[in-house]
Motif scaffolding. Structure first.
Motif, mmCIF file in Angstrom:
data_model
loop_
_atom_site.group_PDB
_atom_site.id
_atom_site.type_symbol
_atom_site.label_atom_id
_atom_site.label_comp_id
_atom_site.label_asym_id
_atom_site.label_seq_id
_atom_site.Cartn_x
_atom_site.Cartn_y
_atom_site.Cartn_z
ATOM 1 N N ALA A 161 -21.644 43.036 72.484
ATOM 2 C CA ALA A 161 -22.908 43.167 73.346
ATOM 3 C C ALA A 161 -23.983 41.910 73.126
ATOM 4 N N ASP A 162 -24.754 41.712 74.269
ATOM 5 C CA ASP A 162 -25.904 40.646 73.685
ATOM 6 C C ASP A 162 -26.819 41.288 73.140
ATOM 7 N N PRO A 163 -27.467 40.613 72.266
ATOM 8 C CA PRO A 163 -28.614 41.131 71.157
ATOM 9 C C PRO A 163 -29.748 41.444 71.999
ATOM 10 N N VAL A 164 -30.044 40.651 73.132
ATOM 11 C CA VAL A 164 -31.345 41.111 73.857
ATOM 12 C C VAL A 164 -31.107 42.229 74.638
ATOM 13 N N ASP A 165 -29.914 42.461 75.108
ATOM 14 C CA ASP A 165 -29.449 43.636 75.888
ATOM 15 C C ASP A 165 -29.577 44.891 74.962
ATOM 16 N N ILE A 166 -28.993 44.636 73.744
ATOM 17 C CA ILE A 166 -29.027 45.723 72.910
ATOM 18 C C ILE A 166 -30.395 46.282 72.513
ATOM 19 N N ALA A 167 -31.424 45.390 72.363
ATOM 20 C CA ALA A 167 -32.892 45.653 72.063
ATOM 21 C C ALA A 167 -33.365 46.401 73.268
ATOM 22 N N LEU A 194 -30.654 30.716 67.200
ATOM 23 C CA LEU A 194 -31.015 32.121 66.689
ATOM 24 C C LEU A 194 -32.575 32.280 66.856
ATOM 25 N N MET A 195 -33.508 31.145 66.747
ATOM 26 C CA MET A 195 -34.819 31.247 66.956
ATOM 27 C C MET A 195 -35.013 31.651 68.569
ATOM 28 N N MET A 196 -34.320 30.963 69.247
ATOM 29 C CA MET A 196 -34.099 31.127 70.758
ATOM 30 C C MET A 196 -34.010 32.649 70.958
ATOM 31 N N GLU A 197 -32.879 33.091 70.482
ATOM 32 C CA GLU A 197 -32.441 34.580 70.600
ATOM 33 C C GLU A 197 -33.875 35.744 70.151
ATOM 34 N N LEU A 198 -34.312 35.312 69.148
ATOM 35 C CA LEU A 198 -35.497 36.034 68.690
ATOM 36 C C LEU A 198 -36.462 36.017 69.777
ATOM 37 N N LYS A 199 -36.785 34.837 70.324
ATOM 38 C CA LYS A 199 -37.592 34.543 71.492
ATOM 39 C C LYS A 199 -37.335 35.381 72.534
ATOM 40 N N ASN A 200 -36.118 35.585 72.881
ATOM 41 C CA ASN A 200 -35.714 36.009 74.263
ATOM 42 C C ASN A 200 -35.675 37.596 73.930
ATOM 43 N N ILE A 201 -35.669 38.003 72.594
ATOM 44 C CA ILE A 201 -35.766 39.608 72.494
ATOM 45 C C ILE A 201 -37.137 39.939 72.593
ATOM 46 N N GLN A 202 -38.062 38.937 72.080
ATOM 47 C CA GLN A 202 -39.496 39.246 72.038
ATOM 48 C C GLN A 202 -39.855 39.534 73.369
ATOM 49 N N THR A 203 -39.516 38.554 74.318
ATOM 50 C CA THR A 203 -39.902 38.340 75.803
ATOM 51 C C THR A 203 -39.517 39.729 76.297
ATOM 52 N N THR A 204 -38.346 40.110 76.055
ATOM 53 C CA THR A 204 -37.908 41.337 76.824
ATOM 54 C C THR A 204 -38.273 42.642 76.288
ATOM 55 N N VAL A 205 -38.476 42.789 75.023
ATOM 56 C CA VAL A 205 -39.035 44.028 74.343
ATOM 57 C C VAL A 205 -40.706 44.024 74.277
ATOM 58 N N LYS A 206 -41.095 42.961 73.877
ATOM 59 C CA LYS A 206 -42.444 43.007 73.543
ATOM 60 C C LYS A 206 -42.874 43.871 72.190
ATOM 61 N N VAL A 217 -48.664 51.360 65.117
ATOM 62 C CA VAL A 217 -48.289 52.709 65.208
ATOM 63 C C VAL A 217 -47.938 53.060 66.777
ATOM 64 N N GLY A 218 -46.857 53.683 67.106
ATOM 65 C CA GLY A 218 -46.585 54.084 68.284
ATOM 66 C C GLY A 218 -46.717 55.561 68.607
ATOM 67 N N GLU A 219 -46.082 56.154 69.739
ATOM 68 C CA GLU A 219 -46.306 57.618 69.983
ATOM 69 C C GLU A 219 -44.952 57.700 71.061
ATOM 70 N N VAL A 220 -44.818 59.103 70.702
ATOM 71 C CA VAL A 220 -43.567 59.629 71.912
ATOM 72 C C VAL A 220 -43.827 58.985 73.279
ATOM 73 N N GLY A 221 -42.683 58.440 73.874
ATOM 74 C CA GLY A 221 -42.974 57.891 75.087
ATOM 75 C C GLY A 221 -43.634 56.303 75.290
ATOM 76 N N ASN A 222 -44.020 56.036 73.889
ATOM 77 C CA ASN A 222 -44.463 54.693 74.039
ATOM 78 C C ASN A 222 -44.358 54.218 72.632
ATOM 79 N N PRO A 223 -43.073 53.921 72.024
ATOM 80 C CA PRO A 223 -42.894 53.761 70.793
ATOM 81 C C PRO A 223 -43.252 52.123 70.183
ATOM 82 N N ALA A 224 -43.550 52.316 68.939
ATOM 83 C CA ALA A 224 -44.047 50.823 68.517
ATOM 84 C C ALA A 224 -42.517 50.177 68.162
ATOM 85 N N VAL A 225 -42.541 48.965 68.598
ATOM 86 C CA VAL A 225 -41.288 48.132 68.275
ATOM 87 C C VAL A 225 -41.445 47.306 67.270
#
Ligand code: GDP
Length: 335
Positions: free
Chosen positions: A205-211, A240-252, A112-120
């Motif tokens: 656009a780059d998916p990592v950047d989009i996220a 694509l797994m690498m891409e998922l990993k990169n999104i994870q690293t970036t947006v946690k 559960v997230g909150e305003v200013g600190n959203p759940a991703v």
């Protein structure tokens, strides 16, 4: 109850053969267990999961925990119910003596997230599993008010409400599948139909950047939940797994959920294990549970992958999403 027909009738027959009075013994239970094991495998339950279930049922029936004043038939059904419950992540300690729903609670909650600190929440999955549909369904589910809960489940007891994430969420859907232009359009149409905003940067656009930009927007504009629809995979694909990993690293992300198709039976379970070892999952969304699947997926996912099923898709409409209740599923299997 097409999904578990064979298993259900095997269990009924086995229970009948054990008789209303007779005590369960090693020899009386042996053919019964063999029959149930076969029915589990026919339902496409993973073989290790089936063997663990059978071993557990045997222990419960021949051990010290035999319940007084209960027939062999009832004892057997109750033990099967409890084993299924444990296997799917429920709590057999709070189940009622005859099985059935007493303390219904979902197997797992959602961050559960909150305003200013959203759940991703990151959604991954193979193409056609129902990932984009699930993104829309989840957005609608989280957007609905708490009071609407009774429409989704069978009961509305306090224990359920406290274990579910607080809803009435402000959700941002993110179109990060840039490889399939139709996917972005599909998400936009879905989002419009449920009144949820979509963040998209087109296909260049780059998916990592989009996220990354989506999460920033969510923080700035008071969203409390971000759902990222990532590219569908044809197979478990390295790039694509690498891409998922990169999104994870970036947006946690707080959640990485694999969307898997129940129609694929135990394949859904091994796929969940594969994705988990590649990118780390917090759970799964099991789709198409309304279809003509054999039920093996629902029983096997947690046992094989160690990850809970958090939600199930039960139809094509955006409202067709429910939290996964192991006790309700166990009752359904027992018929
Ligand atoms: P994606 O490629 O993983 O994004 O898959 P889609 O979201 O496009 O869904 C693929 C197909 O499965 C579509 O025709 C959906 O309507 C259908 N679908 C998705 N979830 C369910 C479900 O829970 N039940 C049923 N019956 N169909 C579903």
């Amino acid at each position: 109850n097409m999904m578990f027909d064979q298993l259900t009738s095997a269990l009924t027959e086995v229970a009948k053969n054990l008789g209303p009075k007779q005590r369960i013994t090693e020899s009386s239970i042996k053919p019964a267990l063999r029959q149930v094991r076969r029915a589990l495998l026919d339902a496409d339950v993973n073989i290790d999961v089936a063997d663990a279930l059978i071993e557990g049922v045997k222990k419960r029936n021949l051990g010290d925990e035999v319940i007084k004043g209960v027939s062999a038939e009832q004892q057997f059904i109750k033990s099967m119910y409890d084993e299924l419950l444990d296997m799917m992540g429920g709590d057999s300690k709070s189940s009622s003596p005859m099985g059935g729903v007493e303390n219904s609670a979902p197997a797992a909650t959602l961050a559960v997230g909150e305003v200013g600190n959203p759940a991703v929440i990151l959604l991954a999955g193979l193409q056609g599993a129902g990932k984009t549909t699930a993104a829309g369904k989840l957005a609608l589910y989280l957007k609905e008010r708490e009071a609407d809960y009774s429409a989704v489940g069978e009961t509305d007891e306090p224990v359920v409400a406290t274990k579910l994430p607080k809803r009435n969420r402000k959700v941002l859907l993110v179109a990060a599948d840039v490889y399939r232009p139709a996917a972005i359009k599909q998400l936009e149409i879905l989002a419009e139909s449920i009144g949820v905003e979509v963040f998209s940067m087109g296909t260049d656009a780059d998916p990592v950047d989009i996220a990354k930009q989506a999460v920033q927007k969510a923080k700035d504009e008071g969203f409390d939940t971000v759902i990222v629809d990532t590219a569908g995979r044809q197979v478990v694909d390295k790039d694509l797994m690498m891409e998922l990993k990169n999104i994870q690293t970036t947006v946690k992300p707080d959640e990485t959920l694999l969307v898997v198709d129940a129609m694929t039976g135990q394949e859904a379970a091994s796929l969940t294990a594969a994705f988990d070892s590649a990118v780390g999952l917090t759970g799964a969304i099991l789709t198409k549970l309304d279809g003509d699947s054999r039920g093996g997926a629902a029983v096997s996912v947690r046992g094989v992958s160690g990850k809970p099923i958090k939600f199930v898709g039960v139809g094509e409409k955006t409202a067709d999403l429910e939290p996964f209740f192991p006790d309700r599923m166990a009752s359904r299997i027992l018929g």
